[in-house]
Write a protein that holds these residues in place. Structure first.
Motif, PDB file in Angstrom:
ATOM      1  N   SER A 143       0.826  -1.221   0.000  1.00  0.00           N
ATOM      2  CA  SER A 143       0.000   0.000   0.000  1.00  0.00           C
ATOM      3  C   SER A 143       0.851   1.259   0.000  1.00  0.00           C
ATOM      4  CB  SER A 143      -0.914   0.010   1.229  1.00  0.00           C
ATOM      5  OG  SER A 143      -0.153   0.197   2.417  1.00  0.00           O
ATOM      6  N   SER A 144       2.162   1.142  -0.115  1.00  0.00           N
ATOM      7  CA  SER A 144       3.049   2.305  -0.008  1.00  0.00           C
ATOM      8  C   SER A 144       2.705   3.440  -0.979  1.00  0.00           C
ATOM      9  CB  SER A 144       4.509   1.877  -0.188  1.00  0.00           C
ATOM     10  OG  SER A 144       4.713   1.303  -1.460  1.00  0.00           O
ATOM     11  N   PRO A 145       2.258   3.181  -2.227  1.00  0.00           N
ATOM     12  CA  PRO A 145       1.913   4.327  -3.087  1.00  0.00           C
ATOM     13  C   PRO A 145       0.883   5.257  -2.467  1.00  0.00           C
ATOM     14  CG  PRO A 145       2.071   2.327  -4.400  1.00  0.00           C
ATOM     15  CD  PRO A 145       2.157   1.906  -2.959  1.00  0.00           C
ATOM     16  N   GLY A 146      -0.041   4.702  -1.705  1.00  0.00           N
ATOM     17  CA  GLY A 146      -1.047   5.551  -1.061  1.00  0.00           C
ATOM     18  C   GLY A 146      -0.451   6.453  -0.002  1.00  0.00           C
ATOM     19  N   MET A 147       0.549   5.954   0.727  1.00  0.00           N
ATOM     20  CA  MET A 147       1.172   6.788   1.758  1.00  0.00           C
ATOM     21  C   MET A 147       1.967   7.931   1.113  1.00  0.00           C
ATOM     22  SD  MET A 147      -0.076   4.936   4.059  1.00  0.00           S
ATOM     23  CE  MET A 147      -1.168   3.945   3.027  1.00  0.00           C
ATOM     24  N   TYR A 148       2.669   7.603   0.016  1.00  0.00           N
ATOM     25  CA  TYR A 148       3.396   8.655  -0.691  1.00  0.00           C
ATOM     26  C   TYR A 148       2.428   9.693  -1.270  1.00  0.00           C
ATOM     27  CZ  TYR A 148       7.410   5.417  -0.670  1.00  0.00           C
ATOM     28  OH  TYR A 148       8.429   4.574  -0.306  1.00  0.00           O
ATOM     29  N   ALA A 149       1.317   9.204  -1.810  1.00  0.00           N
ATOM     30  CA  ALA A 149       0.345  10.118  -2.421  1.00  0.00           C
ATOM     31  C   ALA A 149      -0.223  11.078  -1.387  1.00  0.00           C
ATOM     32  CB  ALA A 149      -0.780   9.308  -3.076  1.00  0.00           C
TER      33      ALA A 149
END
Length: 938
Positions: A143-149
């Protein structure tokens, strides 16, 4: 009371009477009485042979609608923020793959869990402040892309960083997953190696309670949140330790399992129900289970379910069917779900196909999520797991949602992007979508102000990691003076020497509270039982019994403020506890000094993924590989004898590893580790071998400290110009014997070098080569091993208790391409005496002598017949199969000849050996003479 219907109940009136009677008990007596009656009924059912699963409840939300709290946020603004986060996550991954570099990325995991995360960010997760330690969150790796976003929306990450997702080499990119090593001020915990986040979070909660009960950190009701997937629960590490959390009542621990019913290739339980299965497992382990199955759109239907038909249908549909329903339209769901029973069909007749398609799952409903999270925060006396039902690939496109290949999807076609834009009401034209622009609202927009205000109210931004160094005052090396002076004629193992070093640290007021001994269920094996009474073994419940050895000097003693951690027969758990303490400098702003001592054979090969994770999260501490080496643990055999972990630990870039032989070497290495990690702030951890063989330890010679730390030093300078002998660990003593035999029987002088770390020598050699290659016009550097051996001529022979790859590492840096022979213990271990084992693996003094003579013969310095004479003199079987060959069939008949490779003529011994597998001689005397810690009452 509200009528509770069960479909096809043959006697509904009787059922209602039983339910009303039970409700009356709760109302007029109390819940404890109700629990007692339920248990009595269950016990009676078992006695009568009426069996049923009492751990599984109905397939509906645990918390009824009437118990839902008011939602404190602005649902409209939060919905728009979620849409922006979702879009930026998709754009980031897709842009990473537009160039054709095929960088990959994941879309479906965060798409299914976005609402779960956003509810936490907006309302629950507290950042660390000066007055509060902060909550700890194990984000699901994919789910890391969501945290970066989200961080991009907050202004914490730049557009350039998002453009460089998975392009890290230039220093401007973002790593694919949560990696504290790569983003030390952002990610707290490495989680993408599935199964590690869950077990680490459990032992993190365990260690937080330990630190609180010892008074080292305040009790602030900090929570540890761990997000994981339902497919991840099949990893043995995930569920293997949940009983610890229940047994220790870890109410600081909250798990959120994203139950999108899919793993990487297909359904998690296509023929079953993963939520029901997990409910039974966790309830049985003492957890509070909160099921978050259905969203608010189902509430009116459930309220109308007077026949129980809807609940019956929800229960009987398996996960493979639920996945199919989400991948189809409302008409399909009507036909295959609602039309099963007449009562159910009638309930849905007023719904359009589109309304049926929008009957949402609980994990996508912020109101239901807020309710579940609020209940989890209030739970006392047990850990909580929230089983949140979601849709994999939720909202991405009609083609990507709930399909078996959802996990692998990293691109969406233009039609899919348009569907995504329209579904989440994003402000892009078709032409703009083709460019995949990132979107950040203006700072004066309601969305940005709301985003900022919510995080300010909760203490600051997340994810966030404290990476600053908090130096400790490390005592001088004189702290270990008694060990540095040698054993005074007494034979000891390095394990017992370590106990004395540990004792010295635990008596030193500067660091005594920070030092934490950790063992699996083998403290007595390693001579640490003296700590039981003086330090106490940590137990969250204290000691509510009288142990049978309570009157003994080293009796078993548990205590709520116990200093020592004994984690049972559980290497993965003990390693996770060590990691929690080894990262306490970041999590708690409290540097701790953990020493985890264990059977070396059950180290890296069993918990290697955790050892790698320890490097990723920049752990600081000591791993002590006890009973190390292939031949030192002589009686235990193949499964216990370690000849390879020095090589394996060298694969972790920030693990510093040593194989000392003598007590003063061990003392210097540990002290250097204390200084490097806790005074100087180096983000490394140490792996150090310990042995169980007893022998005398000399006093530390003058001027050897630097060599011990760098990896080698000259132990016996015989003025030799023909031979340089290298040894490490217990085989150093065989090398010393060989040097004496060469001098006495062959008139050949050999210098003896103690190599404390072939690994550190090799790393130094590689670093030096790289520096010289990239700085051709500057003064060229010389590796330590080259510098040391260049001062002494002669062939080089190395022998260790490890596979030959260990000592082969330094071949490239021997001066003048000097002839080099390596002896090691390649192959499976055996059970026998140490002398026989060292002969079998060809690392004893006899084989070291023969290897030396052969090198000299190859160089023309001795007659080859001298080598043959030595072989005959030692009785070496020249036809014996190498130890790493597959075994031959053994003739078990009484008149069968002795197996080849026997050692009929013993090698001259300089020191009488103790062949006891694990020596305990002198333990009680040592403990009595040297109390572990000053002024510690029993």
């Amino acid at each position: 009371m509200q009528q509770q219907q069960y479909y096809n109940d043959p006697d509904n009136q009787e059922t209602q009477e039983w339910l009303e009677a039970f409700e009356s008990v709760i109302k007029h007596a109390d819940k404890d009485r109700a629990k007692f009656l339920l248990k009595a009924l269950y016990d009676k059912a078992v006695q009568e042979g009426v069996m049923f699963n009492r751990l599984e409840t109905a397939y509906i939300n645990t918390i009824p609608v009437e118990d839902q709290p008011s939602y404190p946020g602005n649902l409209g603004i939060e919905h728009r923020i979620r849409a922006m986060v979702r879009y930026n996550a998709v754009a980031m991954v897709m842009r990473a793959n537009k160039s054709g570099d095929d960088l990959g990325g994941h879309l479906a995991t965060f798409a299914s869990s976005a609402t779960l995360y956003e509810t936490g960010f907006n309302h629950f997760w507290r950042a660390a402040t000066e007055d509060f330690g902060g909550d700890m969150i194990y984000y699901q790796g994919h789910s890391s892309p969501g945290m970066y976003a989200r961080s991009f929306l907050e202004g914490r990450l730049s557009e350039e960083q998002l453009i460089n997702f998975r392009r890290e080499v230039g220093g401007k990119g973002l790593p694919s997953y949560p990696h504290p090593y790569l983003m030390p001020d952002y990610w707290q915990f490495p989680t993408v190696s599935m199964g590690l986040g869950p077990i680490m979070s459990i032992y993190h909660g365990h260690v937080q309670k330990y630190l609180e009960n010892r008074g080292l950190i305040p009790q602030q009701n900090r929570k540890i949140w761990a997000f994981l997937g339902d497919g991840e629960t099949d990893e043995p590490e995930t569920l293997g330790a949940i009983s610890l959390a229940g047994r220790e009542k870890l109410d600081n621990l909250i798990w959120v399992i994203n139950c999108n019913l899919q793993r990487l290739d297909g359904p998690v339980r296509g023929n079953g129900k993963i939520i029901q299965e997990l409910e039974s497992v966790f309830r049985g382990a003492g957890w509070r289970v909160i099921k978050l199955v259905w969203g608010s759109n189902w509430d009116p239907l459930l309220a109308k379910d007077t026949s129980g038909a809807l609940k019956r249908r929800m229960q009987e549909v398996v996960d493979g069917e639920y996945q199919l329903y989400e991948a189809r339209d409302g008409a399909f769901v009507r036909e295959h779900f609602f039309n099963k029973y007449p009562e159910l069909k009638e309930m849905a007749d007023h719904l359009t196909d589109d309304e049926i398609a929008h009957l949402n799952r609980g994990g996508h409903d912020p109101i239901k999520i807020y309710t579940a999270f609020s209940e989890a925060m209030k739970t006392k006396g047990q850990p909580t797991v929230i089983l949140a039902k979601t849709v994999k690939g939720y909202g991405l496109s009609v083609q990507a949602q709930a399909v078996n290949k959802a996990h692998q999807i990293k691109k969406i076609d233009i039609e899919g992007l348009q569907y995504f834009r329209d579904r989440f009401n994003l402000p892009f034209t078709d032409e703009q979508l083709d460019e995949l622009p990132f979107y950040r609202p203006a700072e004066d927009s309601p969305e940005f102000k709301y985003l900022k205000a919510r995080r300010e109210a909760l203490g600051g931004h997340l994810p966030n990691r404290r990476s600053g160094h908090i130096p400790l005052e490390i005592p001088s090396l004189d702290m270990f003076d008694k060990v540095l002076q040698g054993s005074g004629g007494k034979e000891q193992s390095t394990t017992m020497v370590f106990v004395r070093l540990l004792s010295a640290m635990l008596k030193n007021k500067a660091i005594q509270e920070r030092v934490v001994p950790i063992v699996p269920d083998e403290a007595r094996t390693f001579g640490l039982e003296g700590m039981f009474r003086q330090l106490g073994i940590y137990s969250s419940a204290g000691q509510n019994y009288t142990p049978e050895d309570s009157e003994a000097l080293m009796g078993y003693k548990e205590a709520k403020d116990g200093h020592m951690l004994e984690e049972g027969i559980n290497e993965a758990g003990a390693m996770s506890a060590w990691i929690a303490l080894a990262t306490s400098y970041s999590v708690n702003a409290l540097p701790m000094i953990p020493f985890y001592i264990y059977y070396s054979m059950f180290g890296f090969q069993r918990v290697g993924d955790l050892a790698w994770a320890a490097g990723d999260c920049q752990a600081q501490g000591f791993l002590m590989g006890g009973t190390a080496g292939r031949t030192t643990l002589n009686g235990e055999g193949l499964q216990h004898q370690d000849g390879h972990h020095m090589v394996l630990f060298n694969t972790v870039p920030n693990c510093v590893s040593y194989d000392p032989c003598y007590g003063y070497e061990l003392g210097v290495i540990i002290h250097d580790g204390l200084k490097r990690m806790y005074a100087d702030g180096e983000r490394v951890y140490y792996y150090i071998t310990l042995m169980n063989e007893n022998y005398e330890h000399p006093a530390m010679p003058e001027g050897v400290e630097e060599g011990i730390k760098r990896g080698m030093y000259l132990l016996e300078d015989r003025g030799a110009k023909q031979v340089q002998l290298l040894g490490s660990g217990v085989i150093l003593r065989e090398v010393q014997k060989a040097a004496q035999i060469l001098a006495d029987e062959f008139n050949i002088q050999a210098n003896v070098w103690s190599v404390t770390s072939f690994n550190e020598l090799a790393r130094d050699g590689m670093a030096t080569d790289e520096y010289n290659r990239l700085h051709p016009l500057e003064e060229q550097k010389t590796p330590w091993v080259t510098e040391q051996l260049a001062q002494h001529e002669g062939v080089v022979v190395a022998a260790t208790d490890y596979i030959r790859a260990f000592s082969e590492q330094i071949r490239a840096w021997l001066p003048d391409s000097r002839p080099y022979a390596t002896l090691g213990t390649d192959g499976f271990g055996r059970s026998d005496s140490r002398a026989q084992l060292r002969s079998f693996f060809k690392v004893d003094a006899a084989h070291i002598v023969v290897a030396t003579l052969k090198l000299l013969a190859d160089e023309g310095e001795v007659d080859p017949r001298l080598v043959k004479d030595a072989i005959n003199s030692f009785g070496i079987d020249t036809e014996a199969r190498p130890a790493w060959y597959p075994p031959q069939q053994i003739d078990q008949s009484p008149d069968a000849p002795a197996p080849r490779g026997a050692h009929p003529k013993p090698v001259p011994q300089l020191v009488e050996e103790d062949d006891e597998a694990i020596s305990t001689e002198g333990k009680a005397e040592d403990q009595a003479d040297a109390p572990l810690i000053n002024d510690k009452p029993e």
